[in-house]
Design an enzyme around this catalytic site. Structure first.
Site, PDB file in Angstrom:
ATOM      1  N   GLU A 199      -6.038   3.564  16.771  1.00  0.00           N
ATOM      2  CA  GLU A 199      -5.739   3.322  18.191  1.00  0.00           C
ATOM      3  C   GLU A 199      -6.376   4.372  19.094  1.00  0.00           C
ATOM      4  OE1 GLU A 199      -1.442   2.805  18.290  1.00  0.00           O
ATOM      5  OE2 GLU A 199      -1.679   0.695  17.795  1.00  0.00           O
ATOM      6  N   GLU A 390      -2.689  -4.402  12.400  1.00  0.00           N
ATOM      7  CA  GLU A 390      -1.272  -4.149  12.657  1.00  0.00           C
ATOM      8  C   GLU A 390      -0.737  -5.289  13.505  1.00  0.00           C
ATOM      9  OE1 GLU A 390       0.067  -0.426  14.373  1.00  0.00           O
ATOM     10  OE2 GLU A 390      -1.409   0.692  13.220  1.00  0.00           O
TER      11      GLU A 390
HETATM   12  C1  BG6 Z   1       1.024   1.620  16.448  1.00  0.00           C
HETATM   13  C2  BG6 Z   1       0.735   2.677  15.452  1.00  0.00           C
HETATM   14  O1  BG6 Z   1       1.141   2.291  17.624  1.00  0.00           O
HETATM   15  O2  BG6 Z   1       2.178   0.866  16.366  1.00  0.00           O
HETATM   16  C3  BG6 Z   1       1.750   2.815  14.345  1.00  0.00           C
HETATM   17  O3  BG6 Z   1      -0.561   2.607  14.949  1.00  0.00           O
HETATM   18  C4  BG6 Z   1       3.110   2.494  14.893  1.00  0.00           C
HETATM   19  O4  BG6 Z   1       1.643   4.110  13.837  1.00  0.00           O
HETATM   20  C5  BG6 Z   1       3.122   1.036  15.332  1.00  0.00           C
HETATM   21  O5  BG6 Z   1       4.152   2.736  14.012  1.00  0.00           O
HETATM   22  C6  BG6 Z   1       4.458   0.525  15.830  1.00  0.00           C
HETATM   23  O6  BG6 Z   1       4.965   1.375  16.810  1.00  0.00           O
HETATM   24  P1  BG6 Z   1       6.424   1.983  16.682  1.00  0.00           P
HETATM   25  O7  BG6 Z   1       6.547   2.909  17.829  1.00  0.00           O
HETATM   26  O8  BG6 Z   1       7.371   0.840  16.735  1.00  0.00           O
HETATM   27  O9  BG6 Z   1       6.459   2.676  15.368  1.00  0.00           O
END
Ligand code: BG6
Length: 490
Positions: A199, A390
């Site tokens: 990111e 993701e």
């Molecule tokens: C992204 C990241 O921002 O989203 C992860 O690459 C992160 O590391 C994921 O865990 C989900 O966000 P969160 O804040 O719910 O863990």
């Protein structure tokens, strides 16, 4: 019939600091995440430090920086959830076995820089760290799972953060390239897919979302300069990687989102476009086109940013373009110049609330159409293979008779898989889908365990209590069928 390619890589994703634990084992040095406390939706995570003999803390997440001159410090009376996380460091075999039983073809994880170079500046890598990841990658291969490796996922060595002020110093470029090259050489026969920075656009995207929302020109200067150093570092790594193994597929990694105008007012359309340029296209162009976009000058001028670019930087950016476009996608955003009632909240959620969408407990919208739109738009713009690395729903799960009936998660994922399928049908070359937090892990934004994403439940709570036992949820068996049918059975 779904339209995914026959060799489509179905799987899941995590990051070293959010699962491994063992924060001071195997010769590992401290990472920025090791001095980051737990938080919640209401209260931020803090980085704890000492400065001029006094203890202090500053709100931060996603590898934010310490005040100048501060030294990171672990306080006795604070809880640091990443220290143990879900102890993947000791449970990796059991976890990989569960992924394999689900049918995973790919598993995305990251490498903790500090396991390889504890302070970032050693001449020689730490053998124990190299051996640990070799064991993990071999275990994956043995189980027919392809590793997909993020080189830097929000966890710079603390020592570098203190010394080089969050990538403000160009020395970070060489240190990163040395680290990446070490990994490429070490794992050239085990790992084919690499991502340079997780990111990367978060430096710009989260500026307004962290702290009190006031962003000074100095903050922008810092963010753009950091990014310039990271673009050069990423490009140099791509060039070096291809020399070591020409088959490597090296990708960028963007926090993906789409930006809708909140009203038909043309001013809103312009505002939404500008938000997209700042939050997405600036970084995406730099890595996928290998050059700064035409609108970069406007962005810099808006905040009096004077970028220090050295001879050869722009050439290497051009030479070190990424091979594939990879991104995370959780939600869309809405932008308006008008007064809006309710605002979206949460570390990714900017602007106004969209009345057509539903929001999670953490204020994140569910918008599968946005994913389709993003895939089609970005494929059209860059024309290189894509991966969704993701995607997922963070929710509170209730353990009942040793399992979790997470139909809400199945529903979320089903809709997003359908959206990907549409994009593929429309011509997007999609290589992989790795859902976020395929096994429950520590939230990056809030530091909570109770914000769960996994197919596998891990018995651990927000205070660090629990047996760490792993239990498959309903979604585990559902995803197993999805993979076995290559996306037909949803
Ligand atoms: C992204 C990241 O921002 O989203 C992860 O690459 C992160 O590391 C994921 O865990 C989900 O966000 P969160 O804040 O719910 O863990």
């Amino acid at each position: 019939m779904a339209h995914f390619r026959k060799d489509f890589l179905w799987g899941g994703a995590v990051a070293a600091n959010q699962v491994e634990g063992g924060y001071n084992e195997g010769g590992k040095g401290l990472s920025v995440t090791d001095i980051t406390t737990a938080g919640s939706l209401e209260s931020p995570r803090y980085l704890t430090y000492t400065l001029d003999g006094k203890d202090g803390k500053v709100a931060g997440m996603f590898a934010s920086s310490l005040p100048k001159g501060a030294k990171g410090k672990i306080f006795d009376n604070e809880y640091y959830p990443n220290h143990v996380a879900i102890d993947f460091y000791h449970h990796y075999k059991e976890d990989i076995k569960m992924f394999a039983d689900m049918g995973f073809k790919v598993f995305r994880t990251s490498i903790a820089w500090t396991r390889i170079f504890p302070t970032g500046e050693e001449d020689k890598p730490n053998q124990e760290g190299l051996d640990f990841y070799r064991r993990v990658f071999e275990e994956l291969k043995k189980n027919g799972i392809e590793p997909l490796v993020t080189i830097s996922h929000y966890e710079d060595p603390l020592a570098l953060g203190e010394k080089y002020n969050d990538w403000q110093d160009r020395k970070m470029i060489d240190l990163y390239v040395k680290y990446a090259t070490t990994l490429f050489k070490e794992y050239k026969d085990l790992v084919k897919y690499w991502l340079t920075f997780n990111e990367i656009n978060s430096s710009l995207m989260f500026l307004k979302l962290v702290g009190d929302g006031k962003v000074s020109d100095a903050d922008y200067q810092k963010a753009y300069q950091k990014l310039h150093h990271q673009f050069v570092a990423s490009a140099k790594a791509v060039v070096a990687g291809h020399k070591i193994n020409p088959d490597f597929m090296i990708g960028n990694m963007i926090a993906g989102s789409v930006y809708y105008p909140g009203t038909p007012d043309p001013k809103d359309a312009l505002a939404a476009r500008y938000e997209e340029e700042l939050s997405q296209l600036y970084c995406a162009d730099a890595q996928a086109k290998g050059e700064y976009p035409s609108f970069a000058k406007r962005l810099w001028d808006e905040h009096n940013v004077h970028l220090k670019i050295e001879d050869g930087d722009l050439e290497v950016m051009k030479e070190g373009k990424v091979d594939m476009y990879t991104f995370s996608y959780y939600m869309s955003n809405m932008v308006t110049t008008h007064d809006v009632g309710e605002k979206a909240k949460g570390n990714f959620a900017a602007g106004a609330k969209n009345p057509y969408l539903e929001y999670s407990e953490w204020g994140w919208s569910t918008d599968p159409d946005g994913l389709q739109l993003y895939l089609e738009k970005m494929y059209d713009r860059y024309g290189i293979p894509m991966m969704v690395v993701e995607n997922g729903l963070g929710a509170v799960d209730k353990l009942e008779d040793g399992t979790v009936h997470d139909d809400y998660r199945i529903d979320y994922l089903r809709k997003h898989i359908k959206a990907m399928d549409k994009a593929v049908e429309h011509g997007v070359d999609l290589l992989a889908y790795t859902t976020w937090g395929c096994i429950d892990c520590v939230s990056a934004g809030t530091g909570q365990m109770s914000k769960r994403y996994g197919f596998i439940y891990v018995d651990r709570d927000d205070k660090g209590e629990g047996t760490l036992k792993r239990l498959p949820k309903d979604s585990y068996y559902w995803y197993q069928k999805v993979i076995a049918s290559n996306g037909d059975e949803l």
